[in-house]
Scaffold this motif. Structure first.
Motif, short mmCIF file in Angstrom:
data_model
loop_
_atom_site.label_atom_id
_atom_site.label_comp_id
_atom_site.label_asym_id
_atom_site.label_seq_id
_atom_site.Cartn_x
_atom_site.Cartn_y
_atom_site.Cartn_z
N TRP A 80 0.81 -1.21 0.00
CA TRP A 80 0.00 0.00 0.00
C TRP A 80 0.85 1.27 0.00
O TRP A 80 0.30 2.37 -0.04
N GLY A 81 2.16 1.11 0.08
CA GLY A 81 3.05 2.26 -0.01
C GLY A 81 3.60 2.77 1.30
O GLY A 81 4.27 3.81 1.33
N LEU A 82 3.36 2.08 2.40
CA LEU A 82 3.96 2.48 3.66
C LEU A 82 5.44 2.11 3.67
O LEU A 82 5.87 1.21 2.95
N THR A 83 6.21 2.81 4.48
CA THR A 83 7.64 2.59 4.53
C THR A 83 8.04 1.95 5.86
O THR A 83 7.26 1.91 6.80
N ILE A 304 3.86 6.06 7.43
CA ILE A 304 3.68 7.06 6.38
C ILE A 304 4.54 8.24 6.81
O ILE A 304 4.26 8.87 7.83
N VAL A 345 -4.85 3.60 7.39
CA VAL A 345 -3.63 4.06 6.72
C VAL A 345 -3.73 3.86 5.20
O VAL A 345 -3.16 4.65 4.43
N ARG A 346 -4.46 2.83 4.76
CA ARG A 346 -4.66 2.67 3.31
C ARG A 346 -5.44 3.86 2.77
O ARG A 346 -5.10 4.39 1.69
N LYS A 349 -3.18 6.85 2.42
CA LYS A 349 -2.31 6.73 1.25
C LYS A 349 -3.10 6.93 -0.04
O LYS A 349 -2.65 7.61 -0.97
N GLY A 352 -3.91 10.48 -0.87
CA GLY A 352 -2.73 11.30 -1.16
C GLY A 352 -2.44 12.38 -0.16
O GLY A 352 -1.79 13.39 -0.50
N GLN A 354 -0.64 14.50 2.72
CA GLN A 354 0.76 14.74 3.05
C GLN A 354 0.84 15.12 4.53
O GLN A 354 0.86 16.31 4.88
N TYR A 502 -5.25 11.70 10.86
CA TYR A 502 -4.90 12.80 9.97
C TYR A 502 -4.85 14.12 10.74
O TYR A 502 -3.88 14.90 10.63
#
Length: 525
Positions: A80-83, A304, A345-346, A349, A352, A354, A502
């Motif tokens: 899903w793009g988490l680091t 994130i 968290v999905r 992401k 979008g 920030q 958020y």
């Protein structure tokens, strides 16, 4: 949800909402609308819940099922793009344990299959057993003597402490408006000096200690007398039974007998037959496996990254416990909470956003044995409540949000006695009043991983959820399955959590904190 933790005294306070400028940042209505749209119309929360329950299976601490869930969630969060997704060790746990086979049936006076499962961390039977039964009931230690010489090579039936009763109340329910209003209106009491327990409370505590001591002596007696196995129950109804551990998970735990926990209706039938003088024979076989190669416990974490040059070193955390009990697939306790936090968290992401601060999700291990995953994470990263020596990361945590009260939709949040956050949370809930979430209470709630953060003075919070059938049907039972997860409730909860995370990540200041608690040297790790 762990039920062996003390629950803090209740209290709450009606709050007023200040203007947004007093919050330190203005709520971004457009972003909140995107969060709502993504979470309600393109949700993946039920797909995540399916993988955690049906695919990964039961997730007892140290089991293969929990290892599968750790690996799957790490990969999914990365996809899903988490680091920085990582399966992070938190310290020594003990032996893992898995069931490879379980079968139990009555073969005399007639054949009938029975509902039951091995108690966690109990050994296998020596192959298939077919044995006569003996009912053992003991109210005092003196009662044990009459069973001497009667138990060798027998299957022992323990009594049923809470027989099922006919009830006309529904299993599932939602919080009423009156209940929520009471939570919001109740005033937080002034701190009181430690008081001597009331005589009735002291008597109950003494009776409970005596009960535990008698139960231990009973188990020792049954084993020393040479019994083959034990059938027991902690209660339930309509084929539901509660499950637990039958032996410690410590690597050096002393041996115990094979033991199955039973549906009370089946257990009571066996007892009635035996006490009526009808010969009862049981056939059973359990094959369990202890895992001793790796005694560590683990949490899954991922992030994130924050984008604000000054604030990205600060962290907003969200989480729930990934482990479960073993008689079902741990859907409401707590795949639901983990699926919702993962979905939150999905959503962030996918929309979008920030975030100014870093957002970190944590899926805890071994919560059911005493909040071990979160307690040790807090000890390793923030502070040890035994000494209250603060680590550098302690100053950087903005907030922690937890979910672990079943699968019901979110109705609000427990402010955990933190009066300064009440008005902030009230404002954050405004966009979700149409979804049923509007209550802020200062009432403390216990039994979940937010307590690990609260114990060292960090702002940790648990959301208020509709109870549904959590306490009546699914919590720690063989009925805690995917079917108990209402999709609309999980979607709603995901949206509310994503919004809270958020807003905490975007706020100019970290959330207010309560005063640091005093060190508690007797706190167990």
């Amino acid at each position: 949800m762990n039920t062996f933790r003390l629950i803090a005294l209740a209290g709450s306070l009606a709050v007023t909402v200040p203007v947004l400028a007093q919050q330190g940042t203005k709520a971004d209505a457009a972003t909140l609308a995107k969060i709502k749209d993504e979470g309600l119309n393109r949700s993946k929360v039920m797909e995540t819940a399916f993988y955690l329950t049906d695919v990964c299976g039961p997730r007892l601490a140290g089991s293969d099922g929990l290892s599968r869930a750790n690996e799957w969630t790490k990969k999914q969060l990365t996809d899903w793009g988490l680091t920085k997704a990582n399966i992070e060790p938190w310290g020594t746990f003990g032996r893992g344990w898995d069931i490879e086979k379980s079968y139990v049936a009555m073969t005399a006076p007639y054949y009938h299959t029975l509902i039951g499962a091995p108690k966690a961390w109990t050994p296998s039977t020596n192959g298939a057993l077919k044995k006569r039964v003996v009912v053992v009931k003991a109210a005092t230690e003196a009662d044990l003597a009459k069973y001497q010489g009667q138990l060798r090579n027998k299957i022992v039936l323990f009594d049923v402490p809470n027989p099922p009763k006919t009830t006309f109340e529904a299993d599932a329910r939602r919080h009423s408006d009156e209940e929520l209003a009471k939570m919001a209106d109740y005033k937080l009491a002034a701190p009181a000096a430690a008081a001597t327990p009331a005589p009735a409370d002291a008597e109950r505590m003494a009776a409970r200690r005596a009960q535990f001591a008698l139960r231990a002596k009973l188990a020792d007696m049954v084993q020393s007398e040479g019994a083959a196995a034990i059938l027991s129950t902690r209660g339930g109804s309509h084929g539901t039974f509660f499950t637990s551990n039958g032996a410690p998970f410590a690597a050096d735990a002393k041996p115990v007998l094979p033991e199955l926990e039973m549906a009370p209706e089946d257990q009571l039938r066996l007892i009635r037959l035996a006490e009526a003088g009808v010969p009862v024979e049981i056939e059973l076989e359990t094959r369990t496996r202890f895992q001793i190669q790796d005694l560590k416990g683990y949490n899954v974490v991922a992030e994130i990254p924050g984008t604000d040059k000054k604030l990205k070193s600060e962290v907003v955390m969200l989480g729930g416990h990934l482990d479960s009990w073993h008689a079902a697939t741990g859907a409401t306790d707590n795949a639901a909470g983990c699926a919702i936090m993962m979905e939150a968290v999905r959503i962030l992401k996918a929309t979008g956003v920030q975030p100014r601060r870093t957002i970190r999700i944590a899926l805890w291990g071994a919560e059911e044995q005493g909040l071990f995953g979160s307690r040790n994470y807090v000890k390793n990263h923030f502070a040890d409540p035994a000494t209250m020596k603060l680590l550098p990361e302690h100053e950087k945590l903005a907030a922690y949000f937890n979910l672990d009260n079943g699968a019901g939709k979110i109705r609000g949040i427990y402010a955990q006695g933190n009066e300064a956050v009440a008005s902030i949370f009230q404002d954050w809930l405004k966009p979700f009043a149409d979804l049923g979430a509007s209550t802020v209470t200062l009432r403390n709630t216990g039994g979940t991983d937010h307590l690990s953060f609260d114990a060292v003075g960090l702002p940790g919070f648990q959301f208020i959820q509709d109870p549904l059938d959590y306490n009546t049907r699914t919590h720690h039972t063989n009925m805690d399955t995917y079917e108990r997860l209402p999709a609309d409730d999980l979607k709603q909860a995901s949206v509310v959590v994503a919004s809270f995370v958020y807003q905490a990540a975007m706020r100019d200041a970290k959330l207010p904190r309560k005063p640091l608690p005093a060190a508690k040297p007797d706190t167990k790790s």
